[in-house]
Motif scaffolding. Structure first.
Motif, PDB file in Angstrom:
ATOM      1  N   TYR A 190       8.663  -2.688   4.261  1.00 20.99           N
ATOM      2  CA  TYR A 190       9.127  -2.988   2.901  1.00 20.99           C
ATOM      3  C   TYR A 190       7.958  -3.281   1.974  1.00 20.99           C
ATOM      4  O   TYR A 190       8.141  -3.587   0.800  1.00 20.99           O
ATOM      5  N   ASN A 191       6.718  -3.204   2.518  1.00 27.76           N
ATOM      6  CA  ASN A 191       5.528  -3.485   1.722  1.00 27.76           C
ATOM      7  C   ASN A 191       4.323  -2.964   2.500  1.00 27.76           C
ATOM      8  O   ASN A 191       4.462  -2.501   3.632  1.00 27.76           O
ATOM      9  N   PHE A 192       3.136  -3.073   1.905  1.00 24.39           N
ATOM     10  CA  PHE A 192       1.925  -2.762   2.661  1.00 24.39           C
ATOM     11  C   PHE A 192       1.808  -3.762   3.804  1.00 24.39           C
ATOM     12  O   PHE A 192       2.155  -4.932   3.660  1.00 24.39           O
ATOM     13  N   LEU A 193       1.308  -3.288   4.942  1.00 21.13           N
ATOM     14  CA  LEU A 193       1.168  -4.153   6.112  1.00 21.13           C
ATOM     15  C   LEU A 193      -0.107  -4.988   5.993  1.00 21.13           C
ATOM     16  O   LEU A 193      -1.132  -4.488   5.537  1.00 21.13           O
ATOM     17  N   HIS A 194      -0.026  -6.261   6.416  1.00 18.67           N
ATOM     18  CA  HIS A 194      -1.209  -7.109   6.323  1.00 18.67           C
ATOM     19  C   HIS A 194      -2.053  -7.007   7.600  1.00 18.67           C
ATOM     20  O   HIS A 194      -1.642  -6.414   8.597  1.00 18.67           O
TER      21      HIS A 194
ATOM     22  N   MET B  55      -4.001  -4.601   4.979  1.00 18.22           N
ATOM     23  CA  MET B  55      -5.012  -3.754   5.622  1.00 18.22           C
ATOM     24  C   MET B  55      -5.678  -2.857   4.583  1.00 18.22           C
ATOM     25  O   MET B  55      -6.891  -2.622   4.633  1.00 18.22           O
ATOM     26  N   ARG B  56      -4.904  -2.400   3.607  1.00 17.44           N
ATOM     27  CA  ARG B  56      -5.459  -1.538   2.556  1.00 17.44           C
ATOM     28  C   ARG B  56      -6.564  -2.285   1.786  1.00 17.44           C
ATOM     29  O   ARG B  56      -7.626  -1.735   1.518  1.00 17.44           O
ATOM     30  N   GLU B  57      -6.298  -3.541   1.442  1.00 16.62           N
ATOM     31  CA  GLU B  57      -7.295  -4.352   0.715  1.00 16.62           C
ATOM     32  C   GLU B  57      -8.546  -4.575   1.569  1.00 16.62           C
ATOM     33  O   GLU B  57      -9.670  -4.489   1.078  1.00 16.62           O
ATOM     34  N   PHE B  58      -8.320  -4.870   2.855  1.00 18.09           N
ATOM     35  CA  PHE B  58      -9.453  -5.101   3.751  1.00 18.09           C
ATOM     36  C   PHE B  58     -10.335  -3.858   3.833  1.00 18.09           C
ATOM     37  O   PHE B  58     -11.568  -3.946   3.757  1.00 18.09           O
ATOM     38  N   MET B  59      -9.694  -2.696   3.969  1.00 16.74           N
ATOM     39  CA  MET B  59     -10.441  -1.446   4.135  1.00 16.74           C
ATOM     40  C   MET B  59     -11.185  -1.049   2.861  1.00 16.74           C
ATOM     41  O   MET B  59     -12.198  -0.359   2.915  1.00 16.74           O
TER      42      MET B  59
ATOM     43  N   THR C  95       5.004   5.943   5.115  1.00 18.54           N
ATOM     44  CA  THR C  95       3.883   6.827   4.755  1.00 18.54           C
ATOM     45  C   THR C  95       2.604   6.016   4.547  1.00 18.54           C
ATOM     46  O   THR C  95       1.525   6.394   5.027  1.00 18.54           O
ATOM     47  N   GLU C  96       2.726   4.872   3.853  1.00 21.49           N
ATOM     48  CA  GLU C  96       1.542   4.029   3.608  1.00 21.49           C
ATOM     49  C   GLU C  96       1.018   3.439   4.915  1.00 21.49           C
ATOM     50  O   GLU C  96      -0.194   3.341   5.134  1.00 21.49           O
ATOM     51  N   TYR C  97       1.938   3.036   5.807  1.00 22.93           N
ATOM     52  CA  TYR C  97       1.530   2.520   7.124  1.00 22.93           C
ATOM     53  C   TYR C  97       0.734   3.588   7.876  1.00 22.93           C
ATOM     54  O   TYR C  97      -0.306   3.290   8.484  1.00 22.93           O
ATOM     55  N   LYS C  98       1.232   4.815   7.835  1.00 23.34           N
ATOM     56  CA  LYS C  98       0.567   5.898   8.572  1.00 23.34           C
ATOM     57  C   LYS C  98      -0.838   6.162   8.026  1.00 23.34           C
ATOM     58  O   LYS C  98      -1.748   6.517   8.775  1.00 23.34           O
TER      59      LYS C  98
ATOM     60  N   ASP D 138      -2.794   3.774   6.719  1.00 20.22           N
ATOM     61  CA  ASP D 138      -3.599   2.672   7.267  1.00 20.22           C
ATOM     62  C   ASP D 138      -3.913   2.910   8.739  1.00 20.22           C
ATOM     63  O   ASP D 138      -5.038   2.682   9.197  1.00 20.22           O
ATOM     64  N   PHE D 139      -2.910   3.373   9.476  1.00 23.59           N
ATOM     65  CA  PHE D 139      -3.080   3.644  10.908  1.00 23.59           C
ATOM     66  C   PHE D 139      -4.156   4.715  11.107  1.00 23.59           C
ATOM     67  O   PHE D 139      -5.047   4.567  11.950  1.00 23.59           O
ATOM     68  N   ALA D 140      -4.082   5.784  10.308  1.00 25.62           N
ATOM     69  CA  ALA D 140      -5.065   6.872  10.424  1.00 25.62           C
ATOM     70  C   ALA D 140      -6.467   6.368  10.077  1.00 25.62           C
ATOM     71  O   ALA D 140      -7.451   6.752  10.721  1.00 25.62           O
ATOM     72  N   SER D 141      -6.567   5.472   9.077  1.00 26.09           N
ATOM     73  CA  SER D 141      -7.885   4.969   8.671  1.00 26.09           C
ATOM     74  C   SER D 141      -8.521   4.122   9.772  1.00 26.09           C
ATOM     75  O   SER D 141      -9.741   3.953   9.813  1.00 26.09           O
ATOM     76  N   LEU D 142      -7.708   3.578  10.684  1.00 33.61           N
ATOM     77  CA  LEU D 142      -8.240   2.793  11.805  1.00 33.61           C
ATOM     78  C   LEU D 142      -8.733   3.672  12.954  1.00 33.61           C
ATOM     79  O   LEU D 142      -9.350   3.186  13.897  1.00 33.61           O
ATOM     80  N   GLY D 143      -8.427   4.971  12.889  1.00 38.37           N
ATOM     81  CA  GLY D 143      -8.933   5.884  13.912  1.00 38.37           C
ATOM     82  C   GLY D 143      -8.323   5.665  15.282  1.00 38.37           C
ATOM     83  O   GLY D 143      -8.980   5.860  16.305  1.00 38.37           O
TER      84      GLY D 143
END
Length: 483
Positions: free
Chosen positions: A34-38, A277-281, A95-98, A100-105
């Motif tokens: 329901y939001n960006f994941l922390h 996670m988006r902010e952290f990255m 979609t946003e979670y995916k 973030d997940f992809a950015s973590l490799g």
């Protein structure tokens, strides 16, 4: 050597013996979208990626599912606030979670089931629980009867009598007991709903995971993972539902990762320290996050302070600097490892295996890796003449770090490029431009050439005060941000 896993249910280390020899069924509770994941939401995602990779390394065939909860009160309320359909909101944040997940490799999961795609399985399971006299229908709701399940509390260690005594006066007259929980909720006016034998409604939170697990894996699984905050009531209720439905032991090994700690405080919206996670990255880097998560044992509280970030940066710089040096000695022609250094890496690998087989003891595994880094730095230095012995040590070292990193989804980036990226990130935080540093280093090199050592020392002092370390080698001067 046998694999040992700490069972959250028995509260002790147990030898890992899967239900079917050679095969592992693993399910981890995923996000409510329901939001960006922390950053806290991804601790389990990063850790259980290692669990799957390590078990595969040990020869098991692992099937790994992580779900999306895409219907929930939080989703409905946020969608109403934003004036969008709940389904559109949840799909947007999947979609946003995916991303973030992809950015973590990390490696993709075998299954990412969604609740909304499993309504038939959910309704069927609820019906079975009613037939098994574990649940009852009341005014369009279906409730699970805690008193019908003798083993309730066996995961969390909570006693139902104490829970009953501690329960507030229950104003919900539909429940037979204050502890009974919803399997199916009657739809409120204007709320998203699905048809059912008990009237239009939607599933309760707990039944969703039980039904998705049953659909993907059958009646029993080897490993069920999630954060410690899910032990009660979510996982306790999953056991009641699944075992109440099948009469079989549901999960062989419950594994729970601990929380993140922000400077001595738990992350919470009320404290205003929730970091997505988006902010952290945007400020940092995936390698830094994964290092912070994996360098601490998964059952320990993980510190998420500036000091912890600095420690991660320093650790990564140490490994990647050695990798960069090693790679500078490699070429396609270098194929033979140095036997002496290969022996060092093999001895370290034995320690890594022992650590990971002992309930995924990553701190001990990291210590074994650092010993190899230390040995390599003692034997190979920048500016050494390239020869087969140096090249062989470099190759053995790169093979070792990449192999260990492959399990963690760490240390896979081109080393020199990563170090530049790390320095650029730190320079941004310090408000320093790279050309500014390059100019000072070049000026110092000219002073050294002119044998103006007073000027050279003055410029080194200026760079040091800026937080820049300079190394002089026969090939010239190299600089990096002090870590």
């Amino acid at each position: 050597m046998s694999q040992k896993i700490y069972s959250s249910q028995s509260k002790q280390l147990e030898e890992f013996i899967p239900l079917t020899p050679g095969q592992v069924k693993m399910y981890v509770c995923g996000p409510t979208v329901y939001n960006f994941l922390h950053v806290g939401n991804f601790r389990g995602v990063v850790f259980f990626n290692l669990v799957r990779n390590w078990l595969e390394n040990q020869g098991y065939k692992v099937t790994y599912a992580l779900n999306f909860t895409d219907v929930d009160d939080k989703i409905i309320n946020r969608a109403a606030d934003m004036g969008v359909a709940p389904h559109d909101l949840s799909e947007m944040y999947i979609t946003e979670y995916k991303k973030d997940f992809a950015s973590l490799g990390l490696r993709p999961h075998d299954h990412n089931p969604k609740v909304t795609e499993h309504m038939d399985e959910i309704r069927s399971m609820v019906q079975t629980l009613i037939e098994n006299k574990k649940a009852y229908e009341t005014q369009g709701d279906v409730m699970y009867s805690i008193e019908s399940f003798q083993g309730y509390g066996k995961l969390s260690g909570r006693n139902t009598d104490e829970l009953q005594a501690g329960a507030r006066v229950d104003v919900d007259e539909k429940k037979r007991s204050p502890l009974d929980f919803a399997l199916w909720k009657a739809a409120k006016p204007g709320e998203v709903s699905w048809p059912s034998p008990w009237g239009p409604g939607r599933p309760g939170w707990h039944i969703e995971c039980s039904a998705m697990i049953k659909k993907i894996f059958g009646e029993q699984i080897d490993i069920h993972g999630g954060g410690m905050d899910l032990i009660f009531p979510h996982h306790e209720n999953e056991i009641a539902q699944s075992e109440g439905c099948t009469g079989k032991h549901f999960v062989k090994y419950w594994m729970h990762n601990n929380m993140l700690n922000f400077g001595g405080q738990k992350m919470s919206k009320s404290l205003g320290n929730v970091v997505t996670m988006r902010e952290f990255m945007e400020t940092y880097n995936a390698e830094i996050y994964k290092w912070m998560i994996l360098s601490v044992h998964y059952r320990s509280m993980s510190d998420f302070s500036d000091a912890a970030i600095d420690r991660a940066v320093a650790g990564l710089a140490r490994v990647y600097s050695a990798l960069s040096l090693a790679e500078s000695y490699l070429s396609p022609e270098v194929t033979a490892v140095d036997p002496g250094f290969e022996k060092i890496t093999k001895e370290a690998w034995v320690k890594i295996e022992a650590a990971l087989n002992d309930d995924f003891g990553t701190p001990e595994a990291f210590a074994a890796m650092f010993e190899v880094v230390r040995q390599f730095n003692n034997q190979v230095r920048r500016g050494l003449k390239s020869n087969p012995a140096v090249q062989g040590k470099a190759l053995a070292f790169v093979n070792f770090v990449r192999k260990f990193g492959g399990l963690l989804s760490l240390f896979q980036e081109p080393a020199h490029e990563f170090l530049v990226k790390l320095d650029d990130m730190l320079l941004r935080k310090m408000n320093i431009e790279r050309p500014q540093v390059d100019a000072l280093v070049a000026e110092r090199a000219k002073a050294r050439e002119a044998k103006d050592f007073a000027k050279s020392d003055e410029l080194r002092g200026k760079l040091t005060a800026m937080g820049i370390s300079v190394s002089d080698t026969p090939e010239g001067s190299f600089w990096e941000v002090t870590k």
